[in-house]
Design a protein around this motif. Structure first.
Motif, PDB file in Angstrom:
ATOM      1  N   UNK A  44      -3.664 -21.400   1.679  1.00  0.00           N
ATOM      2  CA  UNK A  44      -2.837 -21.558   0.480  1.00  0.00           C
ATOM      3  C   UNK A  44      -3.576 -22.390  -0.569  1.00  0.00           C
ATOM      4  N   UNK A  45      -4.205 -23.461  -0.124  1.00  0.00           N
ATOM      5  CA  UNK A  45      -4.926 -24.348  -1.037  1.00  0.00           C
ATOM      6  C   UNK A  45      -6.067 -23.624  -1.735  1.00  0.00           C
ATOM      7  N   UNK A  46      -6.724 -22.715  -1.024  1.00  0.00           N
ATOM      8  CA  UNK A  46      -7.862 -21.977  -1.580  1.00  0.00           C
ATOM      9  C   UNK A  46      -7.443 -20.683  -2.269  1.00  0.00           C
ATOM     10  N   UNK A  47      -6.148 -20.499  -2.485  1.00  0.00           N
ATOM     11  CA  UNK A  47      -5.621 -19.299  -3.134  1.00  0.00           C
ATOM     12  C   UNK A  47      -6.095 -18.050  -2.411  1.00  0.00           C
ATOM     13  N   UNK A  48      -5.989 -18.074  -1.084  1.00  0.00           N
ATOM     14  CA  UNK A  48      -6.506 -16.990  -0.279  1.00  0.00           C
ATOM     15  C   UNK A  48      -5.489 -15.953   0.141  1.00  0.00           C
ATOM     16  N   UNK A  49      -4.251 -16.057  -0.304  1.00  0.00           N
ATOM     17  CA  UNK A  49      -3.229 -15.090   0.092  1.00  0.00           C
ATOM     18  C   UNK A  49      -3.323 -13.832  -0.765  1.00  0.00           C
ATOM     19  N   UNK A  50      -3.478 -12.691  -0.106  1.00  0.00           N
ATOM     20  CA  UNK A  50      -3.667 -11.431  -0.831  1.00  0.00           C
ATOM     21  C   UNK A  50      -2.442 -10.544  -0.857  1.00  0.00           C
ATOM     22  N   UNK A  51      -1.277 -11.090  -0.497  1.00  0.00           N
ATOM     23  CA  UNK A  51      -0.027 -10.335  -0.468  1.00  0.00           C
ATOM     24  C   UNK A  51      -0.137  -9.115   0.459  1.00  0.00           C
ATOM     25  N   UNK A  52       0.659  -8.065   0.225  1.00  0.00           N
ATOM     26  CA  UNK A  52       0.707  -6.917   1.136  1.00  0.00           C
ATOM     27  C   UNK A  52       0.607  -5.605   0.360  1.00  0.00           C
ATOM     28  N   UNK A  53       0.138  -4.543   1.016  1.00  0.00           N
ATOM     29  CA  UNK A  53      -0.140  -3.303   0.280  1.00  0.00           C
ATOM     30  C   UNK A  53       1.074  -2.475  -0.100  1.00  0.00           C
ATOM     31  N   UNK A  54       2.214  -2.681   0.568  1.00  0.00           N
ATOM     32  CA  UNK A  54       3.378  -1.823   0.328  1.00  0.00           C
ATOM     33  C   UNK A  54       4.305  -2.352  -0.752  1.00  0.00           C
ATOM     34  N   UNK A  55       3.990  -3.508  -1.336  1.00  0.00           N
ATOM     35  CA  UNK A  55       4.915  -4.142  -2.263  1.00  0.00           C
ATOM     36  C   UNK A  55       5.165  -3.390  -3.580  1.00  0.00           C
ATOM     37  N   UNK A  56       4.216  -2.642  -4.122  1.00  0.00           N
ATOM     38  CA  UNK A  56       4.418  -2.120  -5.481  1.00  0.00           C
ATOM     39  C   UNK A  56       5.592  -1.172  -5.682  1.00  0.00           C
ATOM     40  N   UNK A  57       5.944  -0.339  -4.699  1.00  0.00           N
ATOM     41  CA  UNK A  57       7.066   0.576  -4.902  1.00  0.00           C
ATOM     42  C   UNK A  57       7.956   0.601  -3.665  1.00  0.00           C
ATOM     43  N   UNK A  58       9.182   1.047  -3.838  1.00  0.00           N
ATOM     44  CA  UNK A  58      10.163   0.994  -2.753  1.00  0.00           C
ATOM     45  C   UNK A  58       9.855   1.974  -1.627  1.00  0.00           C
ATOM     46  N   UNK A  59       9.075   2.998  -1.912  1.00  0.00           N
ATOM     47  CA  UNK A  59       8.781   4.014  -0.897  1.00  0.00           C
ATOM     48  C   UNK A  59       7.362   3.908  -0.350  1.00  0.00           C
ATOM     49  N   UNK A  60       6.580   2.951  -0.854  1.00  0.00           N
ATOM     50  CA  UNK A  60       5.152   2.942  -0.546  1.00  0.00           C
ATOM     51  C   UNK A  60       4.855   2.537   0.899  1.00  0.00           C
ATOM     52  N   UNK A  61       5.735   1.767   1.519  1.00  0.00           N
ATOM     53  CA  UNK A  61       5.537   1.386   2.923  1.00  0.00           C
ATOM     54  C   UNK A  61       5.428   2.638   3.796  1.00  0.00           C
ATOM     55  N   UNK A  62       6.406   3.514   3.703  1.00  0.00           N
ATOM     56  CA  UNK A  62       6.400   4.739   4.508  1.00  0.00           C
ATOM     57  C   UNK A  62       5.276   5.679   4.079  1.00  0.00           C
ATOM     58  N   UNK A  63       5.010   5.724   2.775  1.00  0.00           N
ATOM     59  CA  UNK A  63       3.968   6.622   2.270  1.00  0.00           C
ATOM     60  C   UNK A  63       2.581   6.187   2.720  1.00  0.00           C
TER      61      UNK A  63
END
Length: 438
Positions: free
Chosen positions: A382-401
């Protein structure tokens, strides 16, 4: 679940609940509070023997003792809540407070639809912003389009998470393999296991494990421009660029080499984790949410350890999931009190001592050396700003896609270019439907 960013115009259906006096008038409720509430309905999807499950159980016990109000707890699966949240929260079956996935496509969507309560007043009342700040706060704030990172508070986190490599040290020792620190060493290790008839990586493509590995490989090559475009819609995503091409080619190579089994296309996350617990695979790339379970479920004579994925400055991760209060709830003050208890030192220390990543624990109260090391490792990320979030976040259907595209890659029905074009088409359609780009 339709991806719509329009604020709901109709008045939401009000749950038929028992009645009666708010604990305080300080909440941001648009609906009247019940008087003399006898119970509160809470949902979450953590396992009972995991760090968060134990912590939330403690929080419920404290809540009942302090308020005299009974907790009606319902365990839901991650997939149950993810797939039905929009419908459930707009019905009489909605809970008063629940754990929910963070990100534009989940909490952001529900916030923009008017299904979640604005928590600004509760943040001020309980001073939650003193404990939750920086990148940890981003996942609780959403603007009017549901884009994460700015705007009003709609969710409160109380733990962190990132994705790490879990190593079966016994298997590494048995076959004379060193824990890898570089990509070359990782591939050498995987080949040694393959030469001994062992598939190195426990994977699951039916749910999140393989998409997290794919995203970690993307993060190895992605720059800040790519991440801003991908997660925050600031610019265009280069889907045939070096980051996505490298990640997709690497997954394909590892499948072709036998490092990842072609049979994992139907494997779910729980099964992939259980396969590591059983000692079937030497490596498992997944979240710190498994850490507490592995401590309790893995046999005592089974030695295992963790490490950051080799050659990675950014890793998949963020704050943990968030507690949200449905707009339909008429017990919002009680719900906020429960959330506040989850951030208490007693609950946070318990989480830390069971392998979780609390954000407000007393470090001196975390007694187990390995648990303390885990917490310190996350704090460093966290201190080094190393969190890259997750790939499915941008759209509501992207997790399954994403899962579907990666399944085609693993089973060999689509090549890298085809898979990336498919991802691009799904991403673009979802973002366009969301109306989040200017």
């Amino acid at each position: 679940m339709k991806w719509s960013r329009k604020i709901m115009a109709a008045v939401l259906a009000v749950a038929s609940l028992m009645g009666m006096t708010s604990l305080s008038g300080c909440g941001s409720s648009n609906n009247a509070q019940e008087e003399n509430p006898k119970s509160i309905k809470i949902w979450h999807y953590e396992e009972d023997n995991g760090a968060m499950g134990k912590a939330w159980k403690k929080a419920m016990d404290i809540f009942e003792k302090e308020t005299g109000v009974k907790v009606e707890f319902e365990k839901k699966s991650f997939e149950q809540i993810r797939q039905t949240a929009s419908q459930v929260l707009n019905s009489d079956d909605a809970p008063d407070v629940m754990e929910y996935n963070k990100g534009n496509a989940t909490a952001g969507l529900l916030a923009s639809q008017g299904l979640l309560s604005n928590l600004n007043d509760y943040v001020k009342q309980y001073k939650w912003d003193k404990k939750i700040s920086g990148s940890l706060a981003d996942t609780g704030k959403y603007n009017d389009k549901g884009v994460m990172g700015s705007g009003d508070w709609y969710g409160i986190t109380n733990y962190g998470e990132d994705v790490v490599m879990y190593y079966n040290k016994d298997m590494f020792d048995k076959y004379g393999v060193e824990i890898p620190t570089t990509m070359d060493e990782l591939e050498t290790a995987m080949q040694k296991f393959k030469d001994n008839g062992i598939t190195p990586l426990s994977e699951g493509v039916a749910e999140y494990p393989l998409q997290h590995l794919w995203w970690q490989l993307v993060l190895q090559k992605a720059d800040s421009k790519f991440l801003k475009a991908y997660e925050m819609y600031d610019g265009d995503v280069d889907w045939q660029g070096k980051a996505t091409t490298y990640a997709t080619n690497t997954i394909k190579k590892w499948v072709d080499e036998g490092y990842i089994s072609k049979d994992c296309t139907g494997t779910k996350a729980e099964d992939a984790g259980q396969n590591f617990i059983k000692g079937t695979y030497p490596m498992f790339f997944s979240g710190t949410w498994w850490y507490g379970r592995f401590q309790s479920d893995i046999a005592k004579n089974f030695n295992w350890t963790i490490g950051t994925f080799p050659e990675s400055k950014k890793i998949p991760g963020s704050s943990g999931n968030i507690w949200v209060i449905p707009e339909n709830s008429k017990k919002k003050d009680l719900a906020a009190k429960f959330i506040n208890i989850t951030l208490s030192e007693e609950v946070q220390d318990l989480m830390g001592n069971n392998g979780g990543l609390p954000i407000a624990a007393n470090a001196d109260k975390i007694t187990d050396p390995s648990n303390k090391e885990l917490v310190e490792s996350f704090s460093k990320v966290v201190k080094e700003d190393g969190l890259g979030f997750y790939p499915d976040w941008p759209t509501s259907t992207f997790y399954d896609e994403l899962n579907s595209s990666l399944q085609e890659l693993v089973n060999g029905t689509s090549d890298t270019k085809t898979v990336l074009n498919q991802m691009k088409d799904n991403y673009d359609k979802g973002v366009e439907a969301a109306g989040v780009k200017n």
